[in-house]
Design a protein around this motif. Structure first.
Motif, PDB file in Angstrom:
ATOM      1  N   GLU A   1      34.326  48.069  39.762  1.00  0.00           N
ATOM      2  CA  GLU A   1      35.281  47.351  38.918  1.00  0.00           C
ATOM      3  C   GLU A   1      34.872  47.413  37.451  1.00  0.00           C
ATOM      4  O   GLU A   1      35.725  47.519  36.564  1.00  0.00           O
ATOM      5  CB  GLU A   1      35.391  45.899  39.405  1.00  0.00           C
ATOM      6  CG  GLU A   1      36.043  45.777  40.775  1.00  0.00           C
ATOM      7  CD  GLU A   1      35.750  44.453  41.472  1.00  0.00           C
ATOM      8  OE1 GLU A   1      36.390  44.167  42.498  1.00  0.00           O
ATOM      9  OE2 GLU A   1      34.848  43.717  41.001  1.00  0.00           O
TER      10      GLU A   1
ATOM     11  N   ASP B   1      41.304  45.585  40.890  1.00  0.00           N
ATOM     12  CA  ASP B   1      41.292  46.255  42.186  1.00  0.00           C
ATOM     13  C   ASP B   1      42.646  46.905  42.474  1.00  0.00           C
ATOM     14  O   ASP B   1      42.707  48.002  43.053  1.00  0.00           O
ATOM     15  CB  ASP B   1      40.959  45.248  43.292  1.00  0.00           C
ATOM     16  CG  ASP B   1      39.512  44.769  43.223  1.00  0.00           C
ATOM     17  OD1 ASP B   1      38.686  45.466  42.605  1.00  0.00           O
ATOM     18  OD2 ASP B   1      39.213  43.695  43.779  1.00  0.00           O
TER      19      ASP B   1
ATOM     20  N   ASN C   1      46.614  41.677  46.453  1.00  0.00           N
ATOM     21  CA  ASN C   1      45.797  42.491  47.359  1.00  0.00           C
ATOM     22  C   ASN C   1      46.540  42.862  48.632  1.00  0.00           C
ATOM     23  O   ASN C   1      45.946  43.219  49.636  1.00  0.00           O
ATOM     24  CB  ASN C   1      44.502  41.751  47.709  1.00  0.00           C
ATOM     25  CG  ASN C   1      44.769  40.382  48.330  1.00  0.00           C
ATOM     26  OD1 ASN C   1      45.898  40.047  48.665  1.00  0.00           O
ATOM     27  ND2 ASN C   1      43.723  39.578  48.457  1.00  0.00           N
TER      28      ASN C   1
END
Length: 496
Positions: free
Chosen positions: A263, A226, A188
Protein backbone atom coordinates in the motif's frame (compact mmCIF):
# COMPACT_ATOMS: atom_id res chain seq x y z
CA UNK A 1 -45.67 5.71 -33.40
CA UNK A 2 -43.28 3.82 -31.16
CA UNK A 3 -41.90 5.49 -28.07
CA UNK A 4 -38.21 6.33 -28.36
CA UNK A 5 -35.78 4.49 -26.17
CA UNK A 6 -34.57 6.57 -23.23
CA UNK A 7 -31.16 8.22 -23.73
CA UNK A 8 -28.13 6.93 -21.84
CA UNK A 9 -28.16 8.06 -18.20
CA UNK A 10 -25.09 9.99 -17.06
CA UNK A 11 -23.77 8.89 -13.71
CA UNK A 12 -21.95 11.88 -12.24
CA UNK A 13 -19.55 12.15 -15.10
CA UNK A 14 -19.71 8.53 -16.25
CA UNK A 15 -22.18 7.49 -18.93
CA UNK A 16 -24.19 4.51 -17.71
CA UNK A 17 -26.41 2.88 -20.34
CA UNK A 18 -30.05 2.90 -19.40
CA UNK A 19 -31.65 -0.56 -19.13
CA UNK A 20 -33.03 -2.07 -22.30
CA UNK A 21 -36.79 -1.59 -22.59
CA UNK A 22 -39.29 -3.05 -25.00
CA UNK A 23 -40.76 -0.52 -27.38
CA UNK A 24 -44.07 0.69 -25.93
CA UNK A 25 -46.60 2.41 -28.11
CA UNK A 26 -47.67 5.86 -26.94
CA UNK A 27 -51.17 4.95 -28.08
CA UNK A 28 -51.52 2.96 -24.87
CA UNK A 29 -50.62 5.89 -22.65
CA UNK A 30 -53.53 7.94 -21.26
CA UNK A 31 -53.88 11.62 -21.87
CA UNK A 32 -51.85 13.75 -19.52
CA UNK A 33 -54.95 15.65 -18.41
CA UNK A 34 -55.76 12.97 -15.87
CA UNK A 35 -52.16 12.55 -14.70
CA UNK A 36 -52.79 11.75 -11.04
CA UNK A 37 -55.52 9.23 -11.78
CA UNK A 38 -53.22 7.46 -14.20
CA UNK A 39 -50.41 7.39 -11.68
CA UNK A 40 -52.64 5.84 -9.07
CA UNK A 41 -53.64 3.05 -11.44
CA UNK A 42 -50.09 2.48 -12.70
CA UNK A 43 -48.39 2.43 -9.32
CA UNK A 44 -51.12 0.36 -7.85
CA UNK A 45 -50.45 -2.38 -10.38
CA UNK A 46 -46.66 -2.14 -9.96
CA UNK A 47 -46.24 -1.73 -13.71
CA UNK A 48 -42.65 -0.61 -13.32
CA UNK A 49 -41.67 -0.59 -16.96
CA UNK A 50 -44.41 1.98 -17.59
CA UNK A 51 -43.19 4.10 -14.66
CA UNK A 52 -39.70 4.12 -16.07
CA UNK A 53 -40.80 5.30 -19.53
CA UNK A 54 -43.15 7.92 -18.09
CA UNK A 55 -40.57 9.47 -15.74
CA UNK A 56 -37.90 9.66 -18.42
CA UNK A 57 -40.16 10.72 -21.30
CA UNK A 58 -42.62 13.08 -19.66
CA UNK A 59 -42.05 13.96 -16.03
CA UNK A 60 -38.27 14.04 -15.39
CA UNK A 61 -38.02 17.81 -15.13
CA UNK A 62 -41.45 18.33 -13.53
CA UNK A 63 -42.13 15.02 -11.84
CA UNK A 64 -44.75 15.35 -9.07
CA UNK A 65 -43.69 14.45 -5.55
CA UNK A 66 -46.33 11.70 -5.55
CA UNK A 67 -44.25 9.65 -7.98
CA UNK A 68 -41.28 9.57 -5.66
CA UNK A 69 -43.48 8.89 -2.65
CA UNK A 70 -44.94 5.84 -4.40
CA UNK A 71 -41.48 4.61 -5.36
CA UNK A 72 -40.35 5.03 -1.76
CA UNK A 73 -43.37 3.07 -0.52
CA UNK A 74 -42.47 0.19 -2.84
CA UNK A 75 -38.86 0.27 -1.66
CA UNK A 76 -39.94 0.10 1.97
CA UNK A 77 -42.33 -2.75 1.31
CA UNK A 78 -39.80 -4.71 -0.72
CA UNK A 79 -37.09 -4.20 1.89
CA UNK A 80 -39.08 -6.33 4.35
CA UNK A 81 -38.45 -9.37 2.14
CA UNK A 82 -34.73 -8.61 2.15
CA UNK A 83 -34.73 -8.25 5.94
CA UNK A 84 -36.44 -11.62 6.23
CA UNK A 85 -33.83 -13.23 3.98
CA UNK A 86 -31.09 -11.77 6.16
CA UNK A 87 -32.61 -13.40 9.22
CA UNK A 88 -33.49 -16.64 7.43
CA UNK A 89 -31.08 -17.58 4.60
CA UNK A 90 -33.57 -20.12 3.26
CA UNK A 91 -35.73 -17.19 2.10
CA UNK A 92 -33.07 -15.92 -0.32
CA UNK A 93 -34.53 -18.04 -3.11
CA UNK A 94 -37.84 -16.15 -2.80
CA UNK A 95 -36.30 -12.71 -3.33
CA UNK A 96 -36.50 -12.56 -7.12
CA UNK A 97 -39.68 -10.46 -7.44
CA UNK A 98 -38.69 -8.13 -4.59
CA UNK A 99 -35.25 -7.57 -6.06
CA UNK A 100 -36.80 -6.77 -9.43
CA UNK A 101 -39.06 -4.18 -7.83
CA UNK A 102 -36.16 -2.67 -5.90
CA UNK A 103 -34.01 -2.53 -9.02
CA UNK A 104 -36.65 -0.72 -11.07
CA UNK A 105 -37.34 1.72 -8.24
CA UNK A 106 -33.63 2.57 -7.99
CA UNK A 107 -33.45 2.98 -11.76
CA UNK A 108 -36.35 5.43 -11.73
CA UNK A 109 -34.81 7.42 -8.91
CA UNK A 110 -31.33 7.27 -10.41
CA UNK A 111 -32.44 8.68 -13.75
CA UNK A 112 -34.79 11.24 -12.22
CA UNK A 113 -31.78 12.78 -10.41
CA UNK A 114 -29.60 13.31 -13.47
CA UNK A 115 -28.75 17.02 -13.57
CA UNK A 116 -32.08 17.89 -11.97
CA UNK A 117 -31.77 19.57 -8.58
CA UNK A 118 -35.57 19.84 -8.24
CA UNK A 119 -35.94 16.05 -8.34
CA UNK A 120 -32.86 15.58 -6.16
CA UNK A 121 -34.39 17.82 -3.51
CA UNK A 122 -37.83 16.21 -3.69
CA UNK A 123 -36.40 12.71 -3.35
CA UNK A 124 -34.03 13.72 -0.56
CA UNK A 125 -36.78 15.43 1.46
CA UNK A 126 -38.75 12.16 1.51
CA UNK A 127 -35.84 10.48 3.39
CA UNK A 128 -35.31 8.17 0.42
CA UNK A 129 -31.56 8.34 0.97
CA UNK A 130 -31.79 6.72 4.40
CA UNK A 131 -34.01 3.92 3.07
CA UNK A 132 -31.63 3.32 0.14
CA UNK A 133 -28.56 3.12 2.38
CA UNK A 134 -30.30 0.71 4.75
CA UNK A 135 -31.23 -1.51 1.80
CA UNK A 136 -27.69 -1.50 0.44
CA UNK A 137 -26.32 -2.52 3.83
CA UNK A 138 -28.84 -5.37 3.85
CA UNK A 139 -27.61 -6.44 0.41
CA UNK A 140 -24.06 -6.69 1.75
CA UNK A 141 -25.30 -8.69 4.71
CA UNK A 142 -26.89 -11.27 2.41
CA UNK A 143 -23.48 -12.13 0.92
CA UNK A 144 -24.86 -14.11 -2.01
CA UNK A 145 -23.78 -13.89 -5.63
CA UNK A 146 -27.19 -13.72 -7.33
CA UNK A 147 -27.04 -11.54 -10.42
CA UNK A 148 -30.41 -9.98 -9.49
CA UNK A 149 -28.98 -8.95 -6.11
CA UNK A 150 -25.85 -7.46 -7.69
CA UNK A 151 -27.97 -5.49 -10.15
CA UNK A 152 -30.12 -4.03 -7.37
CA UNK A 153 -26.99 -3.32 -5.34
CA UNK A 154 -25.36 -1.45 -8.24
CA UNK A 155 -28.48 0.54 -9.08
CA UNK A 156 -28.86 1.60 -5.45
CA UNK A 157 -25.30 2.94 -5.39
CA UNK A 158 -25.81 4.71 -8.72
CA UNK A 159 -28.87 6.42 -7.27
CA UNK A 160 -26.89 7.65 -4.25
CA UNK A 161 -24.17 8.93 -6.53
CA UNK A 162 -26.60 10.79 -8.77
CA UNK A 163 -28.62 12.37 -5.98
CA UNK A 164 -25.39 13.68 -4.42
CA UNK A 165 -23.91 14.96 -7.67
CA UNK A 166 -23.50 18.78 -7.57
CA UNK A 167 -25.95 19.01 -4.67
CA UNK A 168 -24.36 19.91 -1.35
CA UNK A 169 -27.51 19.32 0.70
CA UNK A 170 -27.84 15.81 -0.72
CA UNK A 171 -24.13 15.17 -0.18
CA UNK A 172 -24.54 16.01 3.50
CA UNK A 173 -27.45 13.61 3.92
CA UNK A 174 -25.69 10.83 2.00
CA UNK A 175 -22.65 11.30 4.23
CA UNK A 176 -24.70 11.17 7.42
CA UNK A 177 -26.33 7.89 6.41
CA UNK A 178 -23.45 6.24 4.54
CA UNK A 179 -20.41 7.04 6.66
CA UNK A 180 -18.70 4.88 7.67
CA UNK A 181 -20.67 1.62 7.32
CA UNK A 182 -21.55 1.79 3.63
CA UNK A 183 -17.97 2.53 2.56
CA UNK A 184 -16.52 -0.13 4.82
CA UNK A 185 -19.00 -2.59 3.33
CA UNK A 186 -18.60 -1.70 -0.34
CA UNK A 187 -15.04 -0.57 -1.03
CA UNK A 188 -13.72 -4.10 -0.55
CA UNK A 189 -16.62 -5.84 -2.35
CA UNK A 190 -15.57 -8.52 -4.88
CA UNK A 191 -17.73 -6.88 -7.59
CA UNK A 192 -15.64 -4.18 -9.30
CA UNK A 193 -18.71 -2.12 -10.28
CA UNK A 194 -19.85 -1.92 -6.69
CA UNK A 195 -16.33 -0.80 -5.71
CA UNK A 196 -16.37 1.84 -8.47
CA UNK A 197 -19.84 3.19 -7.58
CA UNK A 198 -19.12 3.36 -3.86
CA UNK A 199 -15.82 5.11 -4.64
CA UNK A 200 -17.76 7.61 -6.74
CA UNK A 201 -20.10 8.33 -3.81
CA UNK A 202 -17.12 8.85 -1.50
CA UNK A 203 -15.41 11.18 -3.98
CA UNK A 204 -18.61 13.17 -4.50
CA UNK A 205 -19.38 13.50 -0.79
CA UNK A 206 -15.96 14.30 0.68
CA UNK A 207 -15.00 17.86 1.52
CA UNK A 208 -12.43 19.47 3.82
CA UNK A 209 -14.48 19.01 7.00
CA UNK A 210 -15.31 15.38 6.21
CA UNK A 211 -11.66 14.60 5.54
CA UNK A 212 -11.15 15.11 9.27
CA UNK A 213 -13.73 12.39 9.94
CA UNK A 214 -11.84 10.15 7.56
CA UNK A 215 -8.73 10.58 9.72
CA UNK A 216 -10.68 8.86 12.50
CA UNK A 217 -11.73 6.01 10.16
CA UNK A 218 -8.45 5.21 8.44
CA UNK A 219 -9.66 1.81 7.31
CA UNK A 220 -11.79 3.55 4.69
CA UNK A 221 -8.80 5.46 3.33
CA UNK A 222 -6.76 2.26 3.27
CA UNK A 223 -9.61 0.45 1.49
CA UNK A 224 -9.50 3.11 -1.24
CA UNK A 225 -5.80 2.38 -1.82
CA UNK A 226 -6.52 -1.35 -1.90
CA UNK A 227 -9.37 -0.70 -4.36
CA UNK A 228 -6.96 1.11 -6.66
CA UNK A 229 -4.49 -1.79 -6.41
CA UNK A 230 -7.18 -4.29 -7.41
CA UNK A 231 -8.89 -2.11 -10.03
CA UNK A 232 -6.32 0.30 -11.48
CA UNK A 233 -8.56 0.87 -14.49
CA UNK A 234 -11.26 2.48 -12.30
CA UNK A 235 -10.95 6.25 -12.25
CA UNK A 236 -12.70 6.92 -8.92
CA UNK A 237 -10.17 5.42 -6.45
CA UNK A 238 -7.27 7.19 -8.16
CA UNK A 239 -9.18 10.48 -8.17
CA UNK A 240 -9.85 10.11 -4.44
CA UNK A 241 -6.16 9.55 -3.75
CA UNK A 242 -4.69 12.20 -6.05
CA UNK A 243 -7.35 14.92 -5.76
CA UNK A 244 -8.30 14.47 -2.11
CA UNK A 245 -5.90 12.35 -0.04
CA UNK A 246 -2.72 13.96 -1.38
CA UNK A 247 -4.18 17.38 -0.63
CA UNK A 248 -4.57 16.44 3.03
CA UNK A 249 -1.13 16.04 4.67
CA UNK A 250 -2.82 15.32 8.01
CA UNK A 251 -4.60 12.30 6.52
CA UNK A 252 -1.47 11.04 4.76
CA UNK A 253 0.60 11.37 7.95
CA UNK A 254 -2.04 9.53 9.97
CA UNK A 255 -2.49 6.82 7.35
CA UNK A 256 1.11 6.15 6.28
CA UNK A 257 2.23 4.21 9.39
CA UNK A 258 -0.87 2.00 9.09
CA UNK A 259 -0.19 0.97 5.48
CA UNK A 260 1.49 -2.30 4.59
CA UNK A 261 4.45 -2.15 2.21
CA UNK A 262 2.41 -2.77 -0.94
CA UNK A 263 0.00 0.00 0.00
CA UNK A 264 2.88 2.36 0.71
CA UNK A 265 4.37 1.70 -2.70
CA UNK A 266 1.00 2.41 -4.33
CA UNK A 267 0.61 5.71 -2.49
CA UNK A 268 4.21 6.74 -3.23
CA UNK A 269 3.82 5.88 -6.92
CA UNK A 270 0.80 8.18 -7.15
CA UNK A 271 2.73 10.88 -5.28
CA UNK A 272 5.52 10.62 -7.86
CA UNK A 273 2.96 10.86 -10.66
CA UNK A 274 1.58 14.03 -9.10
CA UNK A 275 5.01 15.62 -8.68
CA UNK A 276 6.15 14.78 -12.21
CA UNK A 277 2.90 15.65 -13.98
CA UNK A 278 2.84 18.39 -16.58
CA UNK A 279 0.65 20.54 -14.34
CA UNK A 280 2.81 22.86 -12.18
CA UNK A 281 2.21 23.14 -8.46
CA UNK A 282 -0.36 25.70 -7.43
CA UNK A 283 0.18 28.01 -4.48
CA UNK A 284 -2.04 25.65 -2.45
CA UNK A 285 0.00 22.58 -3.46
CA UNK A 286 3.34 23.87 -2.21
CA UNK A 287 2.67 23.90 1.57
CA UNK A 288 0.91 20.54 1.26
CA UNK A 289 3.84 18.89 -0.48
CA UNK A 290 6.29 20.45 1.94
CA UNK A 291 4.44 18.50 4.63
CA UNK A 292 4.67 15.38 2.47
CA UNK A 293 8.40 16.05 2.03
CA UNK A 294 8.82 16.11 5.80
CA UNK A 295 7.08 12.73 6.11
CA UNK A 296 9.03 11.10 3.29
CA UNK A 297 12.41 12.43 4.37
CA UNK A 298 11.98 11.52 8.03
CA UNK A 299 10.75 8.03 7.13
CA UNK A 300 13.70 7.50 4.80
CA UNK A 301 16.21 8.68 7.41
CA UNK A 302 14.73 6.26 9.95
CA UNK A 303 14.21 3.22 7.73
CA UNK A 304 16.58 3.41 4.75
CA UNK A 305 18.99 0.79 6.09
CA UNK A 306 16.32 -1.87 5.76
CA UNK A 307 17.37 -2.11 2.11
CA UNK A 308 20.65 -3.66 3.25
CA UNK A 309 18.73 -6.85 3.99
CA UNK A 310 18.71 -7.45 0.24
CA UNK A 311 22.42 -8.29 0.44
CA UNK A 312 21.97 -10.88 3.19
CA UNK A 313 21.91 -14.61 2.59
CA UNK A 314 18.51 -14.88 4.21
CA UNK A 315 15.48 -14.60 1.92
CA UNK A 316 14.86 -10.84 1.80
CA UNK A 317 11.56 -9.06 2.22
CA UNK A 318 11.37 -7.55 -1.24
CA UNK A 319 8.17 -5.62 -0.43
CA UNK A 320 9.85 -3.85 2.49
CA UNK A 321 12.87 -3.09 0.35
CA UNK A 322 10.73 -1.83 -2.51
CA UNK A 323 8.89 0.52 -0.14
CA UNK A 324 12.25 1.93 1.04
CA UNK A 325 13.50 2.29 -2.53
CA UNK A 326 10.32 4.10 -3.50
CA UNK A 327 10.93 6.60 -0.69
CA UNK A 328 14.25 7.37 -2.34
CA UNK A 329 12.53 7.76 -5.72
CA UNK A 330 10.10 10.28 -4.23
CA UNK A 331 12.95 12.25 -2.66
CA UNK A 332 14.75 12.40 -6.01
CA UNK A 333 11.66 13.83 -7.69
CA UNK A 334 10.94 16.22 -4.82
CA UNK A 335 14.48 17.62 -4.89
CA UNK A 336 14.12 18.13 -8.65
CA UNK A 337 11.27 20.53 -7.84
CA UNK A 338 12.52 24.03 -7.05
CA UNK A 339 9.68 24.70 -4.59
CA UNK A 340 10.65 21.67 -2.48
CA UNK A 341 14.42 21.57 -2.97
CA UNK A 342 15.37 24.26 -0.44
CA UNK A 343 13.43 22.56 2.37
CA UNK A 344 15.03 19.15 1.77
CA UNK A 345 18.55 20.59 1.39
CA UNK A 346 18.46 21.57 5.08
CA UNK A 347 16.47 18.57 6.34
CA UNK A 348 18.28 17.27 9.45
CA UNK A 349 20.33 14.15 8.81
CA UNK A 350 19.15 13.51 5.25
CA UNK A 351 22.39 14.21 3.36
CA UNK A 352 24.49 12.42 5.98
CA UNK A 353 22.26 9.33 5.86
CA UNK A 354 22.35 9.17 2.06
CA UNK A 355 26.17 9.34 1.99
CA UNK A 356 26.41 6.74 4.77
CA UNK A 357 24.06 4.38 2.94
CA UNK A 358 25.93 4.81 -0.34
CA UNK A 359 29.20 3.94 1.41
CA UNK A 360 27.76 0.83 3.05
CA UNK A 361 26.22 -0.62 -0.12
CA UNK A 362 29.35 0.26 -2.12
CA UNK A 363 31.58 -1.63 0.32
CA UNK A 364 29.09 -4.49 0.55
CA UNK A 365 28.98 -4.78 -3.22
CA UNK A 366 32.78 -4.94 -3.40
CA UNK A 367 33.26 -7.51 -0.64
CA UNK A 368 30.83 -10.10 -1.97
CA UNK A 369 28.80 -10.67 -5.11
CA UNK A 370 25.30 -9.49 -4.42
CA UNK A 371 22.69 -7.23 -5.94
CA UNK A 372 24.74 -4.16 -4.98
CA UNK A 373 27.79 -5.38 -6.93
CA UNK A 374 28.62 -3.48 -10.10
CA UNK A 375 28.97 -6.72 -12.03
CA UNK A 376 25.40 -7.53 -11.14
CA UNK A 377 23.90 -10.95 -11.63
CA UNK A 378 21.92 -12.67 -14.34
CA UNK A 379 18.38 -11.71 -13.44
CA UNK A 380 15.22 -13.58 -14.35
CA UNK A 381 11.86 -11.88 -14.65
CA UNK A 382 10.60 -11.07 -11.16
CA UNK A 383 14.04 -11.68 -9.60
CA UNK A 384 14.63 -9.78 -6.36
CA UNK A 385 17.59 -8.06 -8.04
CA UNK A 386 15.13 -6.04 -10.10
CA UNK A 387 13.87 -4.42 -6.93
CA UNK A 388 17.21 -2.70 -6.27
CA UNK A 389 17.83 -1.65 -9.86
CA UNK A 390 18.99 1.93 -9.96
CA UNK A 391 19.20 2.29 -6.18
CA UNK A 392 22.86 3.37 -6.14
CA UNK A 393 22.25 5.71 -9.09
CA UNK A 394 19.40 7.38 -7.26
CA UNK A 395 21.45 7.81 -4.10
CA UNK A 396 24.08 9.68 -6.11
CA UNK A 397 21.37 11.64 -7.93
CA UNK A 398 19.91 12.71 -4.58
CA UNK A 399 23.35 13.81 -3.32
CA UNK A 400 23.76 15.88 -6.47
CA UNK A 401 20.34 17.48 -6.01
CA UNK A 402 20.97 18.30 -2.37
CA UNK A 403 24.25 20.00 -3.31
CA UNK A 404 22.80 22.03 -6.18
CA UNK A 405 23.94 25.64 -5.61
CA UNK A 406 24.28 24.90 -1.89
CA UNK A 407 27.79 25.45 -0.56
CA UNK A 408 27.03 24.15 2.94
CA UNK A 409 26.05 20.77 1.52
CA UNK A 410 28.98 20.78 -0.91
CA UNK A 411 31.34 21.26 2.03
CA UNK A 412 29.51 18.66 4.10
CA UNK A 413 30.00 16.00 1.42
CA UNK A 414 33.71 16.88 1.39
CA UNK A 415 33.91 16.57 5.19
CA UNK A 416 32.26 13.14 5.03
CA UNK A 417 34.75 11.94 2.37
CA UNK A 418 31.86 11.66 -0.04
CA UNK A 419 33.69 12.92 -3.14
CA UNK A 420 36.14 9.96 -3.44
CA UNK A 421 33.21 7.64 -2.73
CA UNK A 422 31.16 9.12 -5.58
CA UNK A 423 34.10 9.00 -8.02
CA UNK A 424 34.75 5.38 -7.11
CA UNK A 425 31.23 4.55 -8.30
CA UNK A 426 31.90 5.77 -11.84
CA UNK A 427 31.57 2.34 -13.44
CA UNK A 428 29.18 0.79 -15.88
CA UNK A 429 26.71 -1.30 -13.90
CA UNK A 430 23.95 -3.55 -15.19
CA UNK A 431 21.98 -2.98 -11.99
CA UNK A 432 22.38 0.81 -12.04
CA UNK A 433 21.49 2.34 -15.39
CA UNK A 434 22.95 5.82 -16.02
CA UNK A 435 25.24 5.49 -13.01
CA UNK A 436 28.09 7.31 -14.78
CA UNK A 437 25.78 10.14 -15.84
CA UNK A 438 24.60 10.70 -12.27
CA UNK A 439 28.19 10.67 -11.01
CA UNK A 440 29.01 13.37 -13.57
CA UNK A 441 25.96 15.34 -12.42
CA UNK A 442 26.86 15.04 -8.72
CA UNK A 443 30.49 16.05 -9.23
CA UNK A 444 29.37 19.05 -11.24
CA UNK A 445 27.12 20.25 -8.44
CA UNK A 446 29.78 19.52 -5.81
CA UNK A 447 32.44 21.60 -7.55
CA UNK A 448 30.37 24.50 -8.89
CA UNK A 449 31.73 27.71 -7.33
CA UNK A 450 33.55 25.60 -4.74
CA UNK A 451 37.33 25.91 -5.06
CA UNK A 452 37.99 23.64 -2.08
CA UNK A 453 36.21 20.70 -3.71
CA UNK A 454 37.88 21.46 -7.02
CA UNK A 455 41.29 21.45 -5.37
CA UNK A 456 40.51 18.15 -3.64
CA UNK A 457 39.75 16.40 -6.94
CA UNK A 458 42.78 17.92 -8.64
CA UNK A 459 45.05 16.68 -5.82
CA UNK A 460 43.45 13.24 -6.02
CA UNK A 461 44.51 13.07 -9.66
CA UNK A 462 48.03 14.21 -8.84
CA UNK A 463 48.34 11.63 -6.06
CA UNK A 464 47.01 8.87 -8.29
CA UNK A 465 43.79 8.55 -6.32
CA UNK A 466 41.77 9.62 -9.34
CA UNK A 467 43.22 8.82 -12.76
CA UNK A 468 42.88 11.16 -15.70
CA UNK A 469 40.70 8.78 -17.67
CA UNK A 470 38.22 8.62 -14.82
CA UNK A 471 38.05 12.39 -14.54
CA UNK A 472 37.68 12.69 -18.29
CA UNK A 473 34.80 10.25 -18.12
CA UNK A 474 32.98 12.48 -15.66
CA UNK A 475 33.70 15.58 -17.71
CA UNK A 476 36.76 17.11 -16.02
CA UNK A 477 40.44 17.49 -16.64
CA UNK A 478 43.26 18.72 -14.44
CA UNK A 479 45.49 21.48 -15.74
CA UNK A 480 48.70 22.61 -14.01
CA UNK A 481 49.44 26.31 -13.96
CA UNK A 482 52.74 26.92 -12.25
CA UNK A 483 52.53 25.28 -8.84
CA UNK A 484 48.74 25.21 -8.86
CA UNK A 485 46.46 22.46 -10.09
CA UNK A 486 43.23 23.59 -11.71
CA UNK A 487 40.21 21.37 -12.28
CA UNK A 488 38.59 22.34 -15.57
CA UNK A 489 35.11 21.36 -16.65
CA UNK A 490 34.63 20.08 -20.18
CA UNK A 491 30.83 20.10 -20.09
CA UNK A 492 27.98 22.49 -19.41
CA UNK A 493 26.62 22.78 -15.87
CA UNK A 494 23.45 20.66 -15.50
CA UNK A 495 20.31 21.46 -13.59
CA UNK A 496 18.75 19.26 -10.87
Amino acid sequence: MAAPRPPPARLSGIMVPAPELEQISLAYLPTMVDKNSFLNRTFGNHNLFFWFVIILSFFRETAPRTIFQRVLDILKKSSHAVELACRDPSQVENLASSLQLITECFRCLRNACIECSVNQNSIRNLDTIGVAVDLILLFRELRVEQEALLTAFRCGLQFLGNIASRNEDSQSIVWVHAFPELFLSCLNHPDKKIVAYSSMILFTSLNHERMKELEENLNIAIDVIDAYQKHPESEWPVLIITDLFLKSPELVQAMFPKLNNQERVTLLDLMIAKITSDEPFTTDDIPVFLRHAELIASTFVDQCKTVLKLASEEPPDDEEALATIRLLDVLCEMTANTELLGYLQVFPGLLERVIDLLRVIHVTGKETTNIFSNCGCVRAEGDISNVAEGFKSHLIRLIGNLCYKNKDNQDKVNELDGIPLILDNCNISDSNPFLTQWVIYAIRNLTEDNSQNQDLIAKMEEQGLADASLLKKVGFEVEKKGEKLILKSTRDTPKP
